[in-house]
Scaffold this active site. Structure first.
Site: not given
Ligand code: B3K
Ligand code: ZN
Length: 869
Positions: A261-263, A298, A320
């Protein structure tokens, strides 16, 4: 892959011998030949006497290595990186590498998306950029210089822009400095030619933050909702959590090629364009809400993830689970709490419970990992959020926030563990969370079985709760958990009865802590109706023999919306199960009139919020129903659900038609009240599509629609109702939108879910549709993923052709993009839950994949676990 991939265990965590405290990166960007120079300040940690520095690296071309400016040749390249021998206790390490972004179709590390350079480093992508201590407990201060052609006007990285200049040959550069120490997974770089939406936000302490959203040229008109969502997120985090933004600038870049989705990269989020771009003509209400949630998620990571990060990847749920909890609360505070809760619970009860029941079962804090990217799961995210929510339920908002403040004060600027979080909650609240901690280490879905008994003479009502967690593939022994069990008792007139235990009144939330436990409620004058697991107070399955009458009563009388919805779902569940059995016995289906009346009562109740009514009328999916059985009978489930949908539609045709017309809105806006009305109206349409007037209504809605929500709802109704107009409307839509991949994703999804018998042939034909591209993860997920994951009847065709199709696709994707392959394989892993003939076919598909040359770690881990069963 040369060797068999090996697993890492949580118990083996060890701090590194060295740490990198500062890194100065220079990128000379070229599509096929990018030069990266990393100048690292390396310090040996006090606990260590090592003289060899071990760095991770993958697919890198090492050009030169220097220690304190002197070329260093005493090193060895290894499978996973480099070992640099004979290094001093403190030194400057210069590493020069070459990489090829153009050939990088894994979308991990530095790659190209539609001509723009971008990065994705979480979990372990930074090692594809340079040799580094690529682990989340190494926090360093990054300075990044980006050099590129002037045809890439925007050169971006984390932190603040500190310098810029021109070099010869039409090239220029920008230097960025991020003052906050961070792990390498939060590094980001973007270079491209974008349109930029600019705005500002003034924080509660009065600092002005520049906000910039970078989108492909021509998409500025689709970026406003993202900006609005960002400003709402910043404000909400200040108000509800007291957390303020820290840098002078916050940037979001939307790219089309993105694995998830996003980073949350520090100060420079990179987003899948699906979660940025929206205008009424191209995006549905669900897209608008998704953007708000993901932008929020995010942004909230800036504190829960970035300022306080994870010590090791086993702690992933620390950031998360907590951040999902925060984004769910954000959406609930802004929109409808009940509707948000219902949709979150659907995900836990459906796909998350299915994960627990499959070969990938793991606790929210996993013990063993081969490929970290495989653990960005519903368990870590959604169940992880449920665990935080249980803490919130047990502690209450005030003490929970006190726990948050202690956690932030104590761990800001460090890499922490889940245990650190629980300790902070415990200390700030005074609660005893000893047994509660098991939620972090125990996998699987707990099942609660409840029995009640009313004693008219003693005027007591006893509630006996037994808990059991069945063994999972990863863990045979299970213990009793601390389960917050929220209940309410009602008298026949709907009155809430006070809860009195041992002479004293108690709160709604009972502490279930033993394998079996009885609560005897006193002064109960009549046999009550019990509402249980209100708000889904724990991520468990509940078994209790409710009568239809009790459930219909709760649908009307329970004091909260969630409990009323849940009663409706339990009533549906009873009759779905019954009809599944009838289907298996080849008997005639049945649905009592009283059940239909209960749902008609909801539909015609003008006091209820329309979106809530829509949720009440929405049946569980085929996959969720499949999860109720040890062995799922795909055909019987589809038949039973089809019968119930059809019966509700035919029996309620008048009120459905009336509501449908009554809810028409002339103008479109994305206010929550308008979204809610459209939701109910389109739910009515989906039922009406199953009636005589369906084809005309759907065609009329498609033609008159002035927004994507109603257009897609019409197509969806035509699709599920197998209406005569389906082909014409689908063709019309494709003609109109084939230039726009994001919009076409909705169409690909409908092709994937197509209930028609020839669905697979149609899906295969779309692989050569001009808008399809196997290198684009969104296209794969919407076409291939929806067919395999959301069309059980066709995917599980007895011929095995659905499985063969998936195996073919995975064979290609294994080399194109292992992360996408690894997401798509999930339906095949669950073969144990189907009849023997299907099991054989699915298993042989997995065995074929296991033999692939160059099988990626991602697939290796999942296939091996599945075949181990
Ligand atoms: N932290 C990232 C996800 C990274 C996934 C790597 N395969 C997005 C999120 O959970 O906000
Ligand atoms: Zn996240």
């Amino acid at each position: 892959m040369a060797d068999k991939p090996t697993a890492k265990y949580r118990k083996d965590y060890k701090p590194a011998d060295f740490s990198i405290t500062h890194v100065h990166l220079t990128f000379d960007l070229q599509e096929t030949d990018t030069h990266v120079r990393a100048v690292n300040k390396v310090v040996r940690q006090s606990h260590s006497e090592a003289s060899t520095l071990v760095l991770a690296g993958e697919d890198l071309d090492l050009v030169a290595l220097a220690v304190n400016g002197v070329a260093h040749t005493d090193y060895a390249l290894t499978e996973g990186g480099i070992e640099i021998h004979q290094v001093p206790a403190e030194f400057e390490l210069t590493v020069d590498t070459k990489i090829n972004p153009k050939e990088n179709s894994s979308l991990e590390g530095l790659y190209l998306s539609e001509g723009a350079f971008c990065t994705q480093c979480e979990a372990e992508g930074f090692r594809r950029i340079t040799f580094y201590l690529d682990r989340p407990d190494n926090l360093a201060i990054f300075t990044t210089k980006v050099i590129a052609d002037t045809s890439f006007p925007s050169l971006l990285s984390n932190g603040n822009r500190v310098a810029a200049g021109e070099v010869e040959n039409g090239r220029h550069w920008v230097e960025w400095h991020d003052p906050f120490p961070k792990p390498s997974y939060l590094f980001a770089l973007v270079a491209g030619d974008f349109d930029i939406l600019e705005d500002t936000f003034t924080t509660k302490s009065g600092r002005e933050v520049a906000l910039e959203i970078y989108v492909d040229k021509g998409n500025l008109d689709r970026s406003h909702h993202a900006m609005l969502s960002l400003k709402r997120s910043m404000q909400w985090d200040e108000e509800r959590f007291g957390l303020e933004y820290d840098l002078d600038i916050y940037m979001i870049v939307a790219v089309d090629f993105f694995n998830m989705g996003a980073m949350e990269n520090k100060g420079l989020n990179v987003f899948n364009s699906k979660f940025v771009l929206a205008k009424p003509e191209t995006a549905t209400d669900a897209d608008f809400l998704g953007i708000e949630a993901v932008i929020g998620h995010e942004y909230f990571h800036n504190w829960t993830g970035n300022r306080i990060t994870c010590r090791d990847w086993f702690q992933l749920s620390l950031k998360e689970g907590l951040t999902v909890f925060r984004d769910q609360e954000f959406s609930s505070d802004l929109g409808s709490r009940a509707v948000n809760r219902i949709n979150n619970v659907r995900i836990v009860r459906g796909p998350q419970f299915a994960e627990d029941a499959g070969p990938m079962a793991h606790p929210i804090r996993p013990e063993k990992v081969i490929e970290m990217n495989n653990f960005y799961t519903l368990t870590v995210y959604e169940k992880g959020s449920e665990v935080i929510r249980m803490l919130h339920t047990l502690l209450g908002e005030e003490k929970f926030q006190a726990g948050m403040r202690l956690y932030v004060d104590r761990h800001d600027g460090t890499a922490a563990t889940c245990e650190d979080f629980v300790v902070a909650m415990e200390e700030a609240s005074g609660a005893d969370l000893k047994q509660f901690r098991l939620w972090y280490s125990q996998s699987g879905t707990p099942e609660l079985t409840v029995a009640t008994d009313y004693d008219a003479t003693a005027k007591t009502f006893s509630v006996t709760v037994s808990q059991e967690t069945k063994p999972t593939l990863d863990q045979a022994e299970k213990q009793a958990l601390h389960i917050p069990f929220d209940i309410e008792l009602y008298g026949a007139d709907g009155r809430v009865l006070p809860l009195i235990l041992n002479g004293g009144s108690v709160d709604n939330v009972l502490n279930v802590t033993q394998a079996t436990q009885t609560f005897v409620f006193e002064n109960i004058e009549e046999k009550p109706v019990i509402s249980m697991l209100r708000e889904f107070s724990a991520p468990v399955k509940l078994h209790y023999d409710y009568t239809d009458e009790e459930l219909s009563f709760l649908m009307v009388n329970a004091t909260n919306d969630f409990a009323r919805w849940d009663a409706g779902q339990m009533l549906l569940a009873k009759h779905i199960r019954h009809n599944v059995t009838l289907s298996q016995q080849e008997n005639i289906f049945e649905l009592p009139l009283a059940v239909i009346a209960a749902f008609e009562g909801v539909l015609t109740n003008a006091e209820l919020e329309p979106a809530f009514v829509a949720e009440m009328l929405t049946l569980p999916t085929e996959s969720e129903v499949a999860g109720w059985y040890d062995v799922a009978d795909v055909d019987a489930i589809a038949n039973a659900l089809g019968f119930i949908r059809q019966t509700l539609a035919s029996e309620m045709v008048e009120p459905l038609t009336e509501k449908y017309h009554q809810l028409l809105q002339a103008d479109y806006d994305v206010e929550h009240t308008s979204i809610n009305k459209r939701k109910l109206r389109n739910t009515c349409l989906r039922f009406l599509a199953l009636t005589e007037a369906g084809d005309e209504l759907v065609k009329a809605q498609y033609r008159s629609s002035n927004n994507m929500t109603d257009t897609i709802a019409a197509l969806d109704a035509a699709n599920t109702g197998k209406l005569p107009c389906r082909e014409t409307l689908m063709a019309d839509f494709s003609d109109k939108w084939q230039h726009d991949g994001l919009v076409m994703d909705k169409w690909f999804m409908l092709q994937g879910k197509n209930p028609a018998e020839n669905a697979l042939d149609v899906v295969k034909a779309q692989l050569s549709h001009p808008a399809f591209n196997i290198k684009n993860p969104n296209r794969c997920r919407n076409l291939i993923g929806s067919f395999c994951g959301q069309n059980p009847l066709r995917f599980h065709a007895r011929s095995g052709e659905g499985y063969e199709f998936l195996v073919d696709m995975l064979t290609q994707l294994n080399s194109v993009n292992p992360q996408v392959a690894s997401r798509l394989i999930d339906p095949l892993l669950k073969f144990k839950r189907y009849d023997e003939a299907r099991q054989r076919l699915m298993r042989s598909g997995l065995e074929k994949l296991a033999k692939l040359d160059g099988l990626a770690k991602d697939l290796f881990e999942k296939i091996n676990k599945a075949l181990e069963q």
